[in-house]
Design an enzyme around this catalytic site. Structure first.
Site, short mmCIF file in Angstrom:
data_model
loop_
_atom_site.label_atom_id
_atom_site.label_comp_id
_atom_site.label_asym_id
_atom_site.label_seq_id
_atom_site.Cartn_x
_atom_site.Cartn_y
_atom_site.Cartn_z
N HIS A 57 0.82 -1.22 0.00
CA HIS A 57 0.00 0.00 0.00
C HIS A 57 0.85 1.27 0.00
O HIS A 57 0.36 2.35 0.31
CB HIS A 57 -0.91 0.02 1.23
N HIS A 219 -7.22 -4.41 -1.18
CA HIS A 219 -6.59 -5.69 -1.47
C HIS A 219 -7.33 -6.37 -2.62
O HIS A 219 -7.32 -7.58 -2.75
CB HIS A 219 -6.62 -6.61 -0.25
#
Lengths: 331, 207
Positions: A57, A219
């Site tokens: 991320h 995700h």
């Protein structure tokens, strides 16, 4: 999917090594537990703030370590929560007479790892406070979550709590401040492509050339629906509406507006989207006090973007305006 | 009064690990009936790592040993079982930290705090047909047996109690966890977590 990668199992390690080599004055890397923390910090001078979620991320969270932001990041593997001993070591490394604050996004794995680490740290006499972020309005429950997911709105908790802790806020004040940010921040994203974790070697999901996933998780979790690709303005209209009506934001509100790239979308497209979002905000009577256009919380190389609105008061405005330094914002 | 030292606790943890590994297929098959068929594999994979790292653990006290094991379980047992089983070991470890020997009284408290920890972490309650219903009768029996002198008799009773629990809870409707997604259809299917507890207690008694 082609990637710049050596042994995929060393991917996170090598990224962290590169980061500290590039920032030798400000960052330290503890290889055994894979922690990145501020080189210049004496933890007893303020309440240290630590966060760790799955990697992939970036810049969240290892590249958000710096003065006025996070003091330590304790990441897991790509899209995997940090192991409990890593989270515990992060808290212990930041051990302070003033206590330690951790910020966590609402994913079961992350939450449980940090709760367990906090309980063990408390048994060793360290006071621990927490801030939970669940700003994603797309879905109520999903693959890795009970309740809403935590996404790019997390940045504002880091920025506000980071600034407040530099200014001397105590642990209880930071917990309350983090909750205030979470209560006033809302986000939603759209994906145009899937993404490929290096160790997996294949995309976690695929979208046809003319498809998008509305409300995608960071995700690649499913969002509200899969739909035919629309124009940038139509996409922003939909996610702005979802975010705006959720709080709900009201005419006269002062806000921060973020257009966050998910990793594979050029900044040019992010500004095309910001333009539309800014027009919509104005038409709804919102005053954009601060704007953020760029990558804050990504999903590897996923093409896509998310929109975040944060309702401000004077305290939050001042904290967002306070100086901060971290690897993504030093020029 | 019976007491347990670090070596006795080590031996028990080893049996738990070996039982989880030996029953991988059995537990997964149970889970396949109304869950997602990963329970046995998740448990076995994690407990294999527990044994791989066996020589590395801090053995300075019962609690320190259990805390180290709890971290490996949490990190390596897959799915939601990792944090839940890890929490059980962690909570009992925190209670026995610094202790080189414990009796039934402490053991009862350790099981009870493990159950409380699992409830707090996962959100399930007694009666939801989960691991918690497998562990609660053990905590209750130990609580009532603090002055027991015949250890093998107590173990035998625990085997009966946990087997009985596995049997009686089979007809229940699951209200929490993966099995609850099947609603009324879960009635008639044993809960893999409750069966695992019964299987482990049996293995401990046989050793």
């Amino acid at each position: 999917m082609k990637k710049f990668v050596n042994d995929p199992s060393n991917f996170v390690h090598e990224m962290m090594e590169g980061l500290v080599l590039a920032n030798p004055q400000t960052l330290k890397w503890e290889k055994e537990f894979n922690l990145v923390y501020r080189a210049d910090l004496d933890p007893n001078t303020k309440v240290p703030i630590v966060q760790g979620s799955g990697s992939g991320h970036e810049p969240a969270h290892i590249m958000a370590v710096g003065k006025g932001m996070l003091d330590c990041a304790a990441p897991g593997n790509v899209f995997a929560a940090p192991p409990v001993d890593v989270a515990l070591e992060g808290i212990k490394r930041m051990k302070s007479d003033k206590g330690v604050l951790y910020i966590v996004n609402n994913y079961q794995g992350d939450k449980m790892a940090w709760e367990m680490a906090a309980e063990m740290a408390e048994a060793e006499g360290i006071k621990v406070g927490s801030v939970l972020i669940d700003d994603d309005v797309a879905v109520e429950n999903s693959t890795h979550t009970f309740g809403r997911r935590g996404v790019a709105g997390n940045f504002f908790a880091i920025k506000a709590c980071g600034a407040a802790s530099e200014q001397g806020a105590d642990l209880d004040e930071l917990v309350a401040l983090g909750k205030k940010v979470n209560d006033n921040v809302r986000s939603m994203g759209v994906a145009l492509t899937g993404c490929t974790p290096p160790a997996k070697g294949e995309p976690i999901f695929t979208l046809a050339d003319d498809e998008m996933e509305v409300g995608v998780g960071i995700h690649g979790e499913p969002g509200r629906r899969r739909d035919k690709l629309k124009s940038a303005d139509e996409i922003i209209e939909e996610i702005f509406e979802a975010v705006h009506t959720d709080l709900p934001f009201k005419s006269g509100d002062r806000v921060a507006l973020m257009i966050n790239g998910l990793g594979g979308t050029p900044i040019s497209e992010l500004y095309v989207m910001y333009r539309k979002a800014a027009h919509l905000a104005k038409s709804k009577g919102l005053t954009i006090v601060r704007n953020y256009v760029g990558e804050y919380c990504t999903s590897l190389e996923m093409a896509g973007a998310s929109l975040t609105l944060l309702k401000l008061d004077q305290e939050l405005e001042d904290l967002l305006a306070a100086p901060a330094e971290c690897p993504i914002r030093v020029f | 009064m019976k007491t347990f030292d670090v070596a006795a606790v080590e031996k028990t943890v080893k049996i738990i690990a070996e039982t989880a590994i030996a029953n991988e297929k059995y537990f997964s098959d149970l889970d396949a009936a109304a869950g997602d068929a990963d329970f046995g594999t998740s448990l076995a994979t994690g407990f294999k790592v527990v044994l791989d790292k066996w020589e590395e653990y801090d053995r300075s006290s019962i609690g320190d040993f259990l805390l180290k094991v709890s971290m490996v379980i949490t990190g390596h047992v897959g799915g939601s079982s990792g944090p839940l089983w890890g929490t059980a070991f962690m909570k009992s470890g925190l209670l026995s930290k610094g202790k080189s020997s414990i009796g039934y009284e402490e053991l009862a408290k350790m099981v009870q705090t493990a159950v409380d920890g699992i409830m707090a972490r996962g959100g399930a309650k007694p009666g939801d047909k989960t691991l918690i219903d497998g562990l609660l009768p053990i905590a209750e029996k130990l609580e009532k047996s603090q002055n027991e002198t015949n250890h093998s008799k107590l173990l035998k009773e625990l085997v009966e109690i946990t087997a009985h629990t596995a049997e009686t809870t089979t007809s229940w409707v699951a209200k929490f966890g993966r099995q609850s997604f099947t609603g009324e259809r879960s009635a008639g299917t044993p809960d893999p977590g409750i069966v695992a507890i019964s299987t482990i207690v049996k293995a401990i008694a046989q050793s």
